[in-house]
Design an enzyme around this catalytic site. Structure first.
Site, short mmCIF file in Angstrom:
data_model
loop_
_atom_site.label_atom_id
_atom_site.label_comp_id
_atom_site.label_asym_id
_atom_site.label_seq_id
_atom_site.Cartn_x
_atom_site.Cartn_y
_atom_site.Cartn_z
N LYS A 14 -38.31 33.69 29.46
CA LYS A 14 -39.50 34.29 28.84
C LYS A 14 -39.37 35.81 28.77
O LYS A 14 -39.58 36.40 27.72
CB LYS A 14 -40.76 33.91 29.63
N ARG A 89 -51.01 30.36 33.35
CA ARG A 89 -50.19 29.46 34.16
C ARG A 89 -51.01 28.33 34.76
O ARG A 89 -50.46 27.49 35.47
CB ARG A 89 -49.53 30.24 35.29
N ARG A 128 -29.68 35.73 39.12
CA ARG A 128 -30.47 36.96 38.98
C ARG A 128 -30.76 37.55 40.35
O ARG A 128 -30.79 38.77 40.53
CB ARG A 128 -31.78 36.67 38.24
N ARG A 134 -35.33 40.72 43.82
CA ARG A 134 -36.56 39.93 43.91
C ARG A 134 -36.43 38.88 45.01
O ARG A 134 -35.56 38.01 44.93
CB ARG A 134 -36.84 39.25 42.56
N ARG A 146 -41.08 27.04 43.14
CA ARG A 146 -41.65 27.62 41.91
C ARG A 146 -41.57 26.60 40.77
O ARG A 146 -42.49 26.50 39.95
CB ARG A 146 -40.89 28.89 41.53
P1 B4P Z 1 -36.13 35.58 32.64
O1 B4P Z 1 -36.27 35.83 31.19
O2 B4P Z 1 -36.20 36.80 33.48
O3 B4P Z 1 -37.16 34.52 33.24
P2 B4P Z 1 -38.72 34.35 33.23
O4 B4P Z 1 -38.93 33.03 32.60
O5 B4P Z 1 -39.41 35.53 32.60
O6 B4P Z 1 -39.03 34.44 34.80
P3 B4P Z 1 -40.11 34.13 35.92
O7 B4P Z 1 -40.96 32.95 35.55
O8 B4P Z 1 -39.31 34.08 37.15
O9 B4P Z 1 -41.01 35.35 36.16
P4 B4P Z 1 -42.48 35.84 36.31
O10 B4P Z 1 -42.27 37.27 36.53
O11 B4P Z 1 -43.33 35.42 35.16
O12 B4P Z 1 -34.75 34.85 32.84
C1 B4P Z 1 -34.26 34.47 34.10
C2 B4P Z 1 -32.75 34.69 34.19
O13 B4P Z 1 -32.07 33.88 33.23
C3 B4P Z 1 -32.34 36.13 33.93
O14 B4P Z 1 -31.37 36.49 34.87
C4 B4P Z 1 -31.73 36.09 32.53
O15 B4P Z 1 -30.70 37.04 32.35
C5 B4P Z 1 -31.19 34.66 32.45
N1 B4P Z 1 -31.21 34.12 31.08
C6 B4P Z 1 -32.20 34.30 30.17
N2 B4P Z 1 -31.87 33.64 29.01
C7 B4P Z 1 -30.67 33.03 29.23
C8 B4P Z 1 -29.82 32.19 28.42
N3 B4P Z 1 -30.13 31.86 27.17
N4 B4P Z 1 -28.67 31.72 28.97
C9 B4P Z 1 -28.33 32.06 30.24
N5 B4P Z 1 -29.09 32.86 31.05
C10 B4P Z 1 -30.26 33.34 30.56
O16 B4P Z 1 -43.16 35.16 37.61
C11 B4P Z 1 -42.87 35.50 38.96
C12 B4P Z 1 -44.02 35.10 39.92
O17 B4P Z 1 -45.22 35.89 39.65
C13 B4P Z 1 -44.54 33.67 39.85
O18 B4P Z 1 -43.73 32.78 40.62
C14 B4P Z 1 -45.97 33.84 40.45
O19 B4P Z 1 -45.95 33.91 41.85
C15 B4P Z 1 -46.42 35.18 39.93
N6 B4P Z 1 -47.21 35.05 38.68
C16 B4P Z 1 -46.84 35.55 37.46
N7 B4P Z 1 -47.76 35.23 36.51
C17 B4P Z 1 -48.75 34.51 37.16
C18 B4P Z 1 -49.94 33.87 36.73
N8 B4P Z 1 -50.34 33.90 35.43
N9 B4P Z 1 -50.70 33.21 37.64
C19 B4P Z 1 -50.34 33.17 38.92
N10 B4P Z 1 -49.21 33.74 39.40
C20 B4P Z 1 -48.40 34.40 38.53
#
Ligand code: B4P
Length: 192
Positions: A14, A89, A128, A134, A146
Site C-alpha cells: 500500500k 481498517r 523490510r 520498525r 498483524r
Molecule cells: P509497504 O508498501 O510498505 O506495505 P504496507 O502495506 O503499506 O504496510 P503496513 O500495513 O505494514 O503498514 P501501516 O503503516 O499501514 O510494503 C511492504 C514491503 O514490501 C516493503 O519493504 C516494500 O519494499 C515491499 N514491496 C512492496 N511492493 C512489492 C512488490 N511488488 N514486490 C516485492 N516487494 C514489494 O500499519 C502499521 C501499523 O499501524 C498497524 O499494524 C497498526 O498497528 C497501526 N495502524 C495503522 N493504521 C491503522 C488504523 N486505521 N487503525 C488501527 N491501527 C492502525
C-alpha cells in the site's frame, strides 16, 4: 474529487503504491501508519498510546484513529482528493469515514485491494525489518499476528464497500510497475 481507499494486508505494498499514485494523480496521501509513526517519533501522548498497540501488531483503538484521521482531512480540505492508505481498517472506521465524507459533501470513489499470499507478506516484512527500524517488522510472531488481525478485523471492510459496488481486487504480486499499471486502470474507472 477522487477519494481512494488503498486496501490490503500488512506488507501488500500500500505504502509503496500510494507514493506512485500521489505523483500521478496529485492527490493527498494519508497513511494512518505514517501518522502514528510521526507521533511516536515525537513522543507525543498520541504516539505513546499508539506504540502500546503497534509494537504488538494490534490495531490502535478506533476512537484514537478516527479522531486523528478527521483532523488530517479537516486540515486539508483544499485538495483534489485523498488516497487513504491503511484506513479504514475496521467497520466502525469505515462508517465514520462515510459519515465524514457526507458532512463534506464528498464520497469514497472506490476501494482497491492488493492481494498477496501470507508467506510472501511475511517474507517482505521481515526483509523490510532488516532496515526499517520498525519494531513491528522484526519479529515473525508479531507479523503473523498483524496478518491475523487483518483477516479478522480488516478484511470485512472490503465487503462493506462491496455492498456499495465500490470494491475491486488487484493482484499484488509482480513488479511494482506492473501492479501500479493495474491499479491505475481501476482508478481511471473511478474518476470516469
Ligand atoms: P509497504 O508498501 O510498505 O506495505 P504496507 O502495506 O503499506 O504496510 P503496513 O500495513 O505494514 O503498514 P501501516 O503503516 O499501514 O510494503 C511492504 C514491503 O514490501 C516493503 O519493504 C516494500 O519494499 C515491499 N514491496 C512492496 N511492493 C512489492 C512488490 N511488488 N514486490 C516485492 N516487494 C514489494 O500499519 C502499521 C501499523 O499501524 C498497524 O499494524 C497498526 O498497528 C497501526 N495502524 C495503522 N493504521 C491503522 C488504523 N486505521 N487503525 C488501527 N491501527 C492502525
Amino acid at each position: 474529487m477522487v477519494n481512494i481507499v488503498l486496501f490490503g494486508p500488512p506488507g501488500s505494498g500500500k505504502g509503496t503504491q500510494a507514493a506512485k499514485l500521489v505523483e500521478k494523480y496529485g492527490l493527498l496521501h494519508i497513511s494512518t501508519g505514517d501518522l502514528f509513526r510521526y507521533e511516536m517519533g515525537n513522543d507525543t501522548p498520541l504516539g505513546l498510546k499508539a506504540k502500546e498497540y503497534m509494537s504488538k501488531g494490534q490495531l490502535v483503538p478506533d476512537e484514537v484513529t478516527i479522531g486523528m484521521l478527521k483532523n488530517k482531512v479537516m486540515a486539508n480540505l483544499d485538495v483534489k482528493g485523498y488516497i487513504l492508505d491503511g484506513f479504514p481498517r475496521t467497520i466502525p472506521q469505515a462508517e465514520a469515514l462515510d459519515q465524514l465524507m457526507d458532512e463534506l459533501g464528498q464520497k469514497i470513489s472506490g476501494l482497491v485491494a492488493l492481494e498477496v499470499d501470507n508467506e510472501e507478506l511475511v517474507k517482505r516484512l521481515l526483509n523490510r525489518g532488516l532496515t526499517s527500524g520498525r519494531a513491528d517488522d522484526k519479529d515473525e510472531e508479531i507479523i503473523r499476528n498483524r496478518i491475523n488481525v487483518y483477516n479478522e478485523e480488516t478484511a470485512p471492510v472490503f465487503d462493506y464497500y462491496e455492498k456499495q459496488n465500490k470494491s475491486t481486487k488487484v493482484e499484488g504480486v509482480g513488479t511494482i510497475e506492473e501492479i501500479f499499471d493495474k491499479l491505475c486502470d481501476v482508478i481511471d474507472g473511478f474518476s470516469a
